[in-house]
Design a protein around this motif. Structure first.
Motif, PDB file in Angstrom:
ATOM      1  N   THR A   1       0.668  -1.129  -0.257  1.00 54.02           N
ATOM      2  CA  THR A   1      -0.021   0.302   0.243  1.00 54.02           C
ATOM      3  C   THR A   1       0.804   1.350  -0.085  1.00 54.02           C
ATOM      4  OG1 THR A   1      -0.147   0.102   1.973  1.00 54.02           O
ATOM      5  CG2 THR A   1      -1.886  -1.010   1.264  1.00 54.02           C
ATOM      6  N   GLY A   2       1.594   1.006   0.425  1.00 55.67           N
ATOM      7  CA  GLY A   2       2.718   2.492   0.414  1.00 55.67           C
ATOM      8  C   GLY A   2       3.078   2.686  -1.146  1.00 55.67           C
ATOM      9  N   GLU A   3       2.822   1.607  -2.105  1.00 56.27           N
ATOM     10  CA  GLU A   3       3.795   1.925  -3.492  1.00 56.27           C
ATOM     11  C   GLU A   3       2.656   2.499  -4.852  1.00 56.27           C
ATOM     12  OE1 GLU A   3       7.265  -0.409  -3.869  1.00 56.27           O
ATOM     13  OE2 GLU A   3       5.960  -1.647  -4.145  1.00 56.27           O
ATOM     14  N   SER A   4       2.818   3.329  -5.318  1.00 54.86           N
ATOM     15  CA  SER A   4       1.896   3.694  -5.963  1.00 54.86           C
ATOM     16  C   SER A   4       1.677   4.664  -7.356  1.00 54.86           C
ATOM     17  CB  SER A   4       0.781   5.181  -5.209  1.00 54.86           C
ATOM     18  OG  SER A   4       1.437   5.871  -4.862  1.00 54.86           O
ATOM     19  N   ALA A   5       1.325   5.054  -8.107  1.00 60.36           N
ATOM     20  CA  ALA A   5       1.521   5.739  -9.578  1.00 60.36           C
ATOM     21  C   ALA A   5       0.481   6.583  -9.179  1.00 60.36           C
ATOM     22  CB  ALA A   5       1.593   4.961 -10.765  1.00 60.36           C
ATOM     23  N   SER A   6       1.310   7.769  -9.956  1.00 61.45           N
ATOM     24  CA  SER A   6       0.427   9.452 -10.692  1.00 61.45           C
ATOM     25  C   SER A   6       0.606   9.902 -12.084  1.00 61.45           C
ATOM     26  CB  SER A   6       0.098  10.581  -9.891  1.00 61.45           C
ATOM     27  OG  SER A   6       1.551  10.634 -10.217  1.00 61.45           O
ATOM     28  N   GLN A   7      -0.759   9.761 -12.664  1.00 65.55           N
ATOM     29  CA  GLN A   7      -1.242  10.436 -13.997  1.00 65.55           C
ATOM     30  C   GLN A   7      -2.116  10.979 -14.307  1.00 65.55           C
ATOM     31  OE1 GLN A   7      -2.185   6.285 -16.175  1.00 65.55           O
ATOM     32  NE2 GLN A   7      -1.756   7.392 -17.297  1.00 65.55           N
ATOM     33  N   GLN A   8      -1.900  12.079 -15.062  1.00 62.38           N
ATOM     34  CA  GLN A   8      -3.032  13.055 -15.743  1.00 62.38           C
ATOM     35  C   GLN A   8      -2.973  12.630 -17.297  1.00 62.38           C
ATOM     36  OE1 GLN A   8      -3.149  16.778 -14.814  1.00 62.38           O
ATOM     37  NE2 GLN A   8      -1.316  16.073 -13.242  1.00 62.38           N
ATOM     38  N   PHE A   9      -4.479  13.075 -17.515  1.00 64.03           N
ATOM     39  CA  PHE A   9      -4.369  13.190 -19.017  1.00 64.03           C
ATOM     40  C   PHE A   9      -5.667  12.980 -19.828  1.00 64.03           C
ATOM     41  CE2 PHE A   9      -5.098   8.780 -17.437  1.00 64.03           C
ATOM     42  CZ  PHE A   9      -6.327   8.384 -18.542  1.00 64.03           C
ATOM     43  N   PHE A  10      -5.762  14.014 -20.465  1.00 66.45           N
ATOM     44  CA  PHE A  10      -7.073  13.961 -21.725  1.00 66.45           C
ATOM     45  C   PHE A  10      -7.489  13.019 -22.713  1.00 66.45           C
ATOM     46  CE2 PHE A  10      -5.475  18.082 -21.235  1.00 66.45           C
ATOM     47  CZ  PHE A  10      -6.489  18.343 -20.441  1.00 66.45           C
ATOM     48  N   PHE A  11      -8.956  12.818 -22.288  1.00 72.32           N
ATOM     49  CA  PHE A  11      -9.544  11.634 -22.601  1.00 72.32           C
ATOM     50  C   PHE A  11     -10.841  11.558 -24.753  1.00 72.32           C
ATOM     51  CE2 PHE A  11     -12.411  11.874 -19.880  1.00 72.32           C
ATOM     52  CZ  PHE A  11     -13.993  11.434 -20.266  1.00 72.32           C
ATOM     53  N   ALA A  12     -11.313  10.659 -25.518  1.00 72.92           N
ATOM     54  CA  ALA A  12     -12.514  11.161 -25.941  1.00 72.92           C
ATOM     55  C   ALA A  12     -12.882   9.644 -25.374  1.00 72.92           C
ATOM     56  CB  ALA A  12     -11.614  11.905 -27.233  1.00 72.92           C
ATOM     57  N   GLU A  13     -14.313   9.829 -26.302  1.00 74.41           N
ATOM     58  CA  GLU A  13     -14.801   8.474 -25.940  1.00 74.41           C
ATOM     59  C   GLU A  13     -16.344   8.638 -27.201  1.00 74.41           C
ATOM     60  OE1 GLU A  13     -16.342   5.993 -23.063  1.00 74.41           O
ATOM     61  OE2 GLU A  13     -16.186   8.492 -22.000  1.00 74.41           O
ATOM     62  N   SER A  14     -15.871   7.921 -28.430  1.00 71.29           N
ATOM     63  CA  SER A  14     -17.485   7.513 -29.648  1.00 71.29           C
ATOM     64  C   SER A  14     -17.919   6.714 -28.799  1.00 71.29           C
ATOM     65  CB  SER A  14     -16.887   6.858 -30.540  1.00 71.29           C
ATOM     66  OG  SER A  14     -16.012   6.023 -30.407  1.00 71.29           O
ATOM     67  N   ILE A  15     -19.627   6.979 -28.984  1.00 67.90           N
ATOM     68  CA  ILE A  15     -20.263   5.924 -27.635  1.00 67.90           C
ATOM     69  C   ILE A  15     -21.781   4.971 -28.456  1.00 67.90           C
ATOM     70  CG2 ILE A  15     -21.397   5.745 -25.934  1.00 67.90           C
ATOM     71  CD1 ILE A  15     -20.086   7.614 -24.095  1.00 67.90           C
ATOM     72  N   PHE A  16     -21.983   4.411 -28.681  1.00 66.40           N
ATOM     73  CA  PHE A  16     -23.292   4.174 -29.126  1.00 66.40           C
ATOM     74  C   PHE A  16     -24.333   3.286 -28.221  1.00 66.40           C
ATOM     75  CE2 PHE A  16     -25.976   0.851 -31.349  1.00 66.40           C
ATOM     76  CZ  PHE A  16     -26.445   1.326 -32.367  1.00 66.40           C
ATOM     77  N   SER A  17     -24.770   3.501 -28.059  1.00 63.97           N
ATOM     78  CA  SER A  17     -25.721   3.182 -26.984  1.00 63.97           C
ATOM     79  C   SER A  17     -27.608   2.955 -27.162  1.00 63.97           C
ATOM     80  CB  SER A  17     -26.063   3.991 -25.914  1.00 63.97           C
ATOM     81  OG  SER A  17     -26.605   5.313 -25.758  1.00 63.97           O
ATOM     82  N   ILE A  18     -27.981   1.563 -26.873  1.00 61.00           N
ATOM     83  CA  ILE A  18     -29.353   1.471 -26.944  1.00 61.00           C
ATOM     84  C   ILE A  18     -30.244   1.822 -25.491  1.00 61.00           C
ATOM     85  CG2 ILE A  18     -29.290   0.058 -28.838  1.00 61.00           C
ATOM     86  CD1 ILE A  18     -29.904  -2.285 -26.575  1.00 61.00           C
ATOM     87  N   GLY A  19     -31.997   2.324 -25.469  1.00 61.48           N
ATOM     88  CA  GLY A  19     -31.893   2.558 -24.711  1.00 61.48           C
ATOM     89  C   GLY A  19     -33.153   2.880 -24.778  1.00 61.48           C
ATOM     90  N   GLY A  20     -34.027   3.065 -22.749  1.00 61.60           N
ATOM     91  CA  GLY A  20     -35.179   3.460 -23.016  1.00 61.60           C
ATOM     92  C   GLY A  20     -35.998   4.680 -21.881  1.00 61.60           C
TER      93      GLY A  20
END
Length: 287
Positions: free
Chosen positions: A264-283
């Motif tokens: 638990t004393g070991e870790s990483a960190s990062q920051q970045f931008f993301f983009a998604e294309s999403i296809f969904s079905i719904g009600g």
């Protein structure tokens, strides 16, 4: 006396009957899609994702270093039965959303974007920092001071993936506008076309698959940071209650506490931008 009352009484009853029929006729012709207020929505879909470069910092006892400009990609499943198989729904990249219309144009939602993030391996990267591990440690072969040094980042040195996954758990507010008339759609209870803009914010709860310095592999869920997002999309509602939707979504992710090893004393960190294309079905439905 009753004869004198009969005429106005019959007239009043007749008027009420006409008014009732007129009201019922209005209700019958009023389109269900005319008003969204107090409707619930639920959707399920899939995504493809891309990520900006990021600097990833790893720290623990005996080391602290940063990989500069790390690249990553997603891990698409393609069209597959796993999207609807309850026991395997976390294998593809998926999107779940539950929402409620607080007015005709605005809905509030909660959701999960289950993306996949796989750092590119076997590439030369610039590294800054130090590694100073005991000689009996498997990672001691990488000991040294790194001052803008180039190193081939391969699996013996590091494997780093958010593949189960890069889970963005968010709340969102969205605006819906009916643009059916632009396409000469008259009966919106059969087909309705909406344009949607949304803004969201939430937490990152990834399950990070990491192997550092050939040590024991770590793969567990951990609350790691936060994210914000904005999206725009088109929604085609058909037969009042069902819809398909396509969205383009982008945002910023900041993870300051990523678990990389069982320690638990070991870790990483990062920051970045993301983009998604999403296809969904719904009600859409009212309770």
């Amino acid at each position: 006396m009753f004869d004198h009352m009969k005429t106005p009484l019959v007239g009043a009853i007749f008027f009420l009957l006409i008014l009732n029929c007129y009201s019922q006729d209005n209700l019958a012709t009023k389109k269900y899609t005319k008003s969204h207020k107090r409707k619930f929505l639920v959707s399920w879909g899939g995504n493809r994702a891309v990520y900006s470069k990021s600097n990833i910092t790893f720290k623990g006892r005996g080391y602290k270093f940063t990989i500069q400009n790390a690249t990553a990609g997603d891990k698409p499943k393609g069209w597959h039965i796993d999207y609807v198989n309850p026991s395997r729904m976390t294998i593809p990249q998926t999107n779940l959303k539950l929402g409620y219309f607080i007015s005709d144009h605005y809905a509030v939602s909660i959701g999960v974007d289950h993306m996949k993030y796989v750092m590119t391996n076997n590439k030369s990267r610039v590294i800054d920092g130090f590694i100073k591990l005991p000689s009996e440690d498997a990672g001691a072969v990488f000991n040294g001071a790194y001052n803008h040094e180039e190193l081939i980042v391969s699996k013996p040195f590091l494997r780093f993936e958010h593949t189960d996954g890069l889970n963005f758990i968010f709340s969102e507010i969205a605006r819906y506008d009916d643009i059916s008339s632009l396409f000469h759609i008259q009966n919106t209870d059969k087909f309705q076309l909406n344009i949607i803009e949304a803004f969201g914010a939430g937490i990152l709860y990834p399950k990070t698959n990491s192997t550092l310095f050939n040590r024991e592999r770590h793969d567990a869920f951990h609350l790691s940071g936060f994210g914000i997002s904005a999206s725009a999309g088109l929604n085609l509602t058909f037969f009042k209650h069902f819809y398909i939707q396509c969205d383009i979504k982008g945002g910023y992710i900041n993870m300051g506490d990523i678990r990389t090893t069982p320690n638990t004393g070991e870790s990483a960190s990062q920051q970045f931008f993301f983009a998604e294309s999403i296809f969904s079905i719904g009600g859409l439905f009212r309770v």
